[in-house]
Design a protein around this motif. Structure first.
Motif, PDB file in Angstrom:
ATOM      1  N   SER A   1      40.220  32.594  36.981  1.00  0.00           N
ATOM      2  CA  SER A   1      41.155  31.484  37.198  1.00  0.00           C
ATOM      3  C   SER A   1      42.564  31.874  36.765  1.00  0.00           C
ATOM      4  CB  SER A   1      40.694  30.239  36.432  1.00  0.00           C
ATOM      5  OG  SER A   1      40.575  30.519  35.044  1.00  0.00           O
ATOM      6  N   ALA A   2      42.664  32.643  35.674  1.00  0.00           N
ATOM      7  CA  ALA A   2      43.982  33.097  35.215  1.00  0.00           C
ATOM      8  C   ALA A   2      44.603  34.064  36.215  1.00  0.00           C
ATOM      9  CB  ALA A   2      43.848  33.758  33.845  1.00  0.00           C
ATOM     10  N   ILE A   3      43.781  34.915  36.826  1.00  0.00           N
ATOM     11  CA  ILE A   3      44.273  35.843  37.840  1.00  0.00           C
ATOM     12  C   ILE A   3      44.868  35.076  39.012  1.00  0.00           C
ATOM     13  CG2 ILE A   3      43.582  37.596  39.534  1.00  0.00           C
ATOM     14  CD1 ILE A   3      41.422  38.457  37.510  1.00  0.00           C
ATOM     15  N   ALA A   4      44.170  34.023  39.439  1.00  0.00           N
ATOM     16  CA  ALA A   4      44.620  33.232  40.583  1.00  0.00           C
ATOM     17  C   ALA A   4      45.942  32.536  40.308  1.00  0.00           C
ATOM     18  CB  ALA A   4      43.553  32.208  40.954  1.00  0.00           C
ATOM     19  N   GLU A   5      46.204  32.224  39.047  1.00  0.00           N
ATOM     20  CA  GLU A   5      47.425  31.494  38.691  1.00  0.00           C
ATOM     21  C   GLU A   5      48.649  32.399  38.584  1.00  0.00           C
ATOM     22  OE1 GLU A   5      46.358  29.575  35.087  1.00  0.00           O
ATOM     23  OE2 GLU A   5      44.961  28.164  36.047  1.00  0.00           O
ATOM     24  N   GLN A   6      48.451  33.693  38.501  1.00  0.00           N
ATOM     25  CA  GLN A   6      49.560  34.641  38.357  1.00  0.00           C
ATOM     26  C   GLN A   6      50.093  35.050  39.720  1.00  0.00           C
ATOM     27  OE1 GLN A   6      48.027  37.933  36.142  1.00  0.00           O
ATOM     28  NE2 GLN A   6      47.460  36.701  34.369  1.00  0.00           N
ATOM     29  N   PRO A   7      51.396  35.018  39.938  1.00  0.00           N
ATOM     30  CA  PRO A   7      51.942  35.511  41.208  1.00  0.00           C
ATOM     31  C   PRO A   7      51.566  36.986  41.406  1.00  0.00           C
ATOM     32  CG  PRO A   7      53.606  34.296  39.976  1.00  0.00           C
ATOM     33  CD  PRO A   7      52.440  34.476  39.056  1.00  0.00           C
ATOM     34  N   GLY A   8      50.928  37.274  42.522  1.00  0.00           N
ATOM     35  CA  GLY A   8      50.487  38.651  42.774  1.00  0.00           C
ATOM     36  C   GLY A   8      49.299  39.067  41.945  1.00  0.00           C
ATOM     37  N   GLY A   9      48.651  38.099  41.314  1.00  0.00           N
ATOM     38  CA  GLY A   9      47.560  38.416  40.393  1.00  0.00           C
ATOM     39  C   GLY A   9      46.393  39.108  41.053  1.00  0.00           C
ATOM     40  N   PHE A  10      45.966  38.614  42.218  1.00  0.00           N
ATOM     41  CA  PHE A  10      44.811  39.206  42.874  1.00  0.00           C
ATOM     42  C   PHE A  10      45.117  40.607  43.402  1.00  0.00           C
ATOM     43  CE2 PHE A  10      42.743  34.942  43.250  1.00  0.00           C
ATOM     44  CZ  PHE A  10      41.556  35.315  42.635  1.00  0.00           C
ATOM     45  N   ALA A  11      46.340  40.846  43.858  1.00  0.00           N
ATOM     46  CA  ALA A  11      46.697  42.179  44.353  1.00  0.00           C
ATOM     47  C   ALA A  11      46.589  43.205  43.231  1.00  0.00           C
ATOM     48  CB  ALA A  11      48.107  42.176  44.933  1.00  0.00           C
ATOM     49  N   ALA A  12      47.123  42.872  42.060  1.00  0.00           N
ATOM     50  CA  ALA A  12      47.062  43.791  40.917  1.00  0.00           C
ATOM     51  C   ALA A  12      45.626  43.957  40.431  1.00  0.00           C
ATOM     52  CB  ALA A  12      47.948  43.268  39.790  1.00  0.00           C
ATOM     53  N   HIS A  13      44.901  42.853  40.377  1.00  0.00           N
ATOM     54  CA  HIS A  13      43.500  42.900  39.933  1.00  0.00           C
ATOM     55  C   HIS A  13      42.662  43.765  40.874  1.00  0.00           C
ATOM     56  CE1 HIS A  13      39.550  41.513  38.596  1.00  0.00           C
ATOM     57  NE2 HIS A  13      39.271  41.229  39.853  1.00  0.00           N
ATOM     58  N   ASN A  14      42.788  43.537  42.176  1.00  0.00           N
ATOM     59  CA  ASN A  14      41.988  44.286  43.147  1.00  0.00           C
ATOM     60  C   ASN A  14      42.315  45.772  43.113  1.00  0.00           C
ATOM     61  OD1 ASN A  14      40.751  41.953  43.950  1.00  0.00           O
ATOM     62  ND2 ASN A  14      42.046  41.642  45.758  1.00  0.00           N
ATOM     63  N   ARG A  15      43.580  46.109  42.890  1.00  0.00           N
ATOM     64  CA  ARG A  15      43.978  47.515  42.805  1.00  0.00           C
ATOM     65  C   ARG A  15      43.307  48.188  41.615  1.00  0.00           C
ATOM     66  NH1 ARG A  15      48.870  46.628  43.893  1.00  0.00           N
ATOM     67  NH2 ARG A  15      49.604  46.299  41.755  1.00  0.00           N
ATOM     68  N   LEU A  16      43.256  47.482  40.485  1.00  0.00           N
ATOM     69  CA  LEU A  16      42.623  48.038  39.286  1.00  0.00           C
ATOM     70  C   LEU A  16      41.117  48.188  39.484  1.00  0.00           C
ATOM     71  CD1 LEU A  16      42.972  48.951  36.338  1.00  0.00           C
ATOM     72  CD2 LEU A  16      42.669  46.565  35.652  1.00  0.00           C
ATOM     73  N   VAL A  17      40.491  47.203  40.130  1.00  0.00           N
ATOM     74  CA  VAL A  17      39.047  47.281  40.392  1.00  0.00           C
ATOM     75  C   VAL A  17      38.738  48.485  41.279  1.00  0.00           C
ATOM     76  CG1 VAL A  17      37.102  46.144  41.527  1.00  0.00           C
ATOM     77  CG2 VAL A  17      38.625  44.813  40.056  1.00  0.00           C
ATOM     78  N   ARG A  18      39.507  48.661  42.351  1.00  0.00           N
ATOM     79  CA  ARG A  18      39.283  49.806  43.244  1.00  0.00           C
ATOM     80  C   ARG A  18      39.437  51.116  42.489  1.00  0.00           C
ATOM     81  NH1 ARG A  18      42.664  46.918  46.710  1.00  0.00           N
ATOM     82  NH2 ARG A  18      44.344  48.430  46.411  1.00  0.00           N
ATOM     83  N   ALA A  19      40.454  51.198  41.668  1.00  0.00           N
ATOM     84  CA  ALA A  19      40.717  52.441  40.926  1.00  0.00           C
ATOM     85  C   ALA A  19      39.574  52.762  39.971  1.00  0.00           C
ATOM     86  CB  ALA A  19      42.029  52.332  40.159  1.00  0.00           C
ATOM     87  N   ALA A  20      38.965  51.724  39.378  1.00  0.00           N
ATOM     88  CA  ALA A  20      37.872  51.950  38.428  1.00  0.00           C
ATOM     89  C   ALA A  20      36.638  52.516  39.111  1.00  0.00           C
ATOM     90  CB  ALA A  20      37.526  50.641  37.712  1.00  0.00           C
ATOM     91  N   PHE A  21      36.424  52.180  40.370  1.00  0.00           N
ATOM     92  CA  PHE A  21      35.322  52.767  41.131  1.00  0.00           C
ATOM     93  C   PHE A  21      35.722  54.127  41.710  1.00  0.00           C
ATOM     94  CE2 PHE A  21      34.080  48.136  42.045  1.00  0.00           C
ATOM     95  CZ  PHE A  21      33.253  48.090  40.938  1.00  0.00           C
ATOM     96  N   ASP A  22      36.937  54.210  42.240  1.00  0.00           N
ATOM     97  CA  ASP A  22      37.389  55.445  42.885  1.00  0.00           C
ATOM     98  C   ASP A  22      37.432  56.616  41.909  1.00  0.00           C
ATOM     99  OD1 ASP A  22      37.654  54.110  45.264  1.00  0.00           O
ATOM    100  OD2 ASP A  22      39.851  53.926  45.179  1.00  0.00           O
TER     101      ASP A  22
END
Length: 261
Positions: free
Chosen positions: A74-95
């Protein structure tokens, strides 16, 4: 290893040429931002360490990893650009695991849920305990991640079964489905994974690294193009000191000594 000091979500142990990376984020090894930042640092460091030739990835406690920590969404959704930054970090952790130049052997016991399942599947070799179970629970929470990673490891029908139903797939089923290479008792799973890593560590390091590059680059290539690429790898390796040492050691019936060149 100084570069891996001050870890809060992982423990790293090095024995010979094998590193064991243990997820240690009690109680269920959930994945949060700190987890992802640390795994990126760990695999960047180990991937670039010449003396490390294989990596075992496992979990501490009852489970491999119960997946993403959903508490902060919910905090991610409230941050401008939050999901873009979150998704980038998630991808990097798998990659960082998928693209690590060193082979990664996952030793899985207990639950591997959602992001925990994907973390196991991006490893090179999967060894599961009989008590292990994998589940892609995204549809239970209104999410839809992991499809492409699941499709790499499961047949098309089984991949859809796993994603659409969120069913639990046991260690024995993972072995039957050819997702895991071994299914053993919980007491054996880490030792089996380390045994595989130690076997890999005795091979020509440059050749193993070339083979991993080939897996990553040729996965979606046509057969002709993929094999042609592999041949360029073999041609380059034939000029290396380690390849010459491997051939000489074979002829002289002795253990080779590799220098990574």
């Amino acid at each position: 290893m100084k570069a891996l000091d001050n870890l809060t979500r992982f423990e790293v142990e090095i024995a010979g040429h094998v590193a064991t990376v243990t997820i240690a984020n009690a109680p269920v090894n959930a994945q949060d931002s700190a987890f992802r930042e640390e795994i990126i640092r760990i695999f960047d460091v180990l991937g670039g360490e010449p003396d490390i030739r294989a990596i075992v990835l496992t979990g501490k406690g009852k489970h491999f990893s119960a997946g993403a920590d959903l508490g902060g969404r919910s905090a991610i959704a409230e941050q401008p650009g939050g999901f873009a930054a979150h998704n980038r970090l998630v991808r990097a952790a798998f990659d960082v695991v998928l693209e690590c130049p060193k082979p990664v052997i996952a030793a899985v016991h207990g639950a591997a849920l959602g992001a925990g399942a994907v973390l196991a599947l991006v490893s090179d070799i999967l060894v599961v305990a009989e008590d292990a179970w994998l589940s892609m629970t995204e549809v239970d929470y209104g999410l839809a991640g992991g499809v492409r990673h699941v499709l790499r490891s499961f047949s098309p029908s089984d991949a859809r079964l796993v994603i659409y139903t969120a069913r639990r797939v046991s260690g024995a089923e993972l072995y039957r489905m050819n997702v895991a290479s071994l299914c053993v008792t919980q007491e054996q799973v880490l030792d089996e994974a380390r045994s595989i890593a130690e076997t890999i560590a005795r091979k020509v390091p440059l050749a193993v690294a070339a083979a991993k590059r080939s897996f990553g680059l040729t996965e979606e290539m046509p057969l002709r193009d993929g094999y042609r690429y592999e041949q360029t790898q073999t041609s380059a390796l034939s000029l290396s000191q380690d390849t010459r040492e491997a051939l000489m050691a074979f002829q002289e019936k002795r253990t080779p000594v590799f220098k990574g060149c």
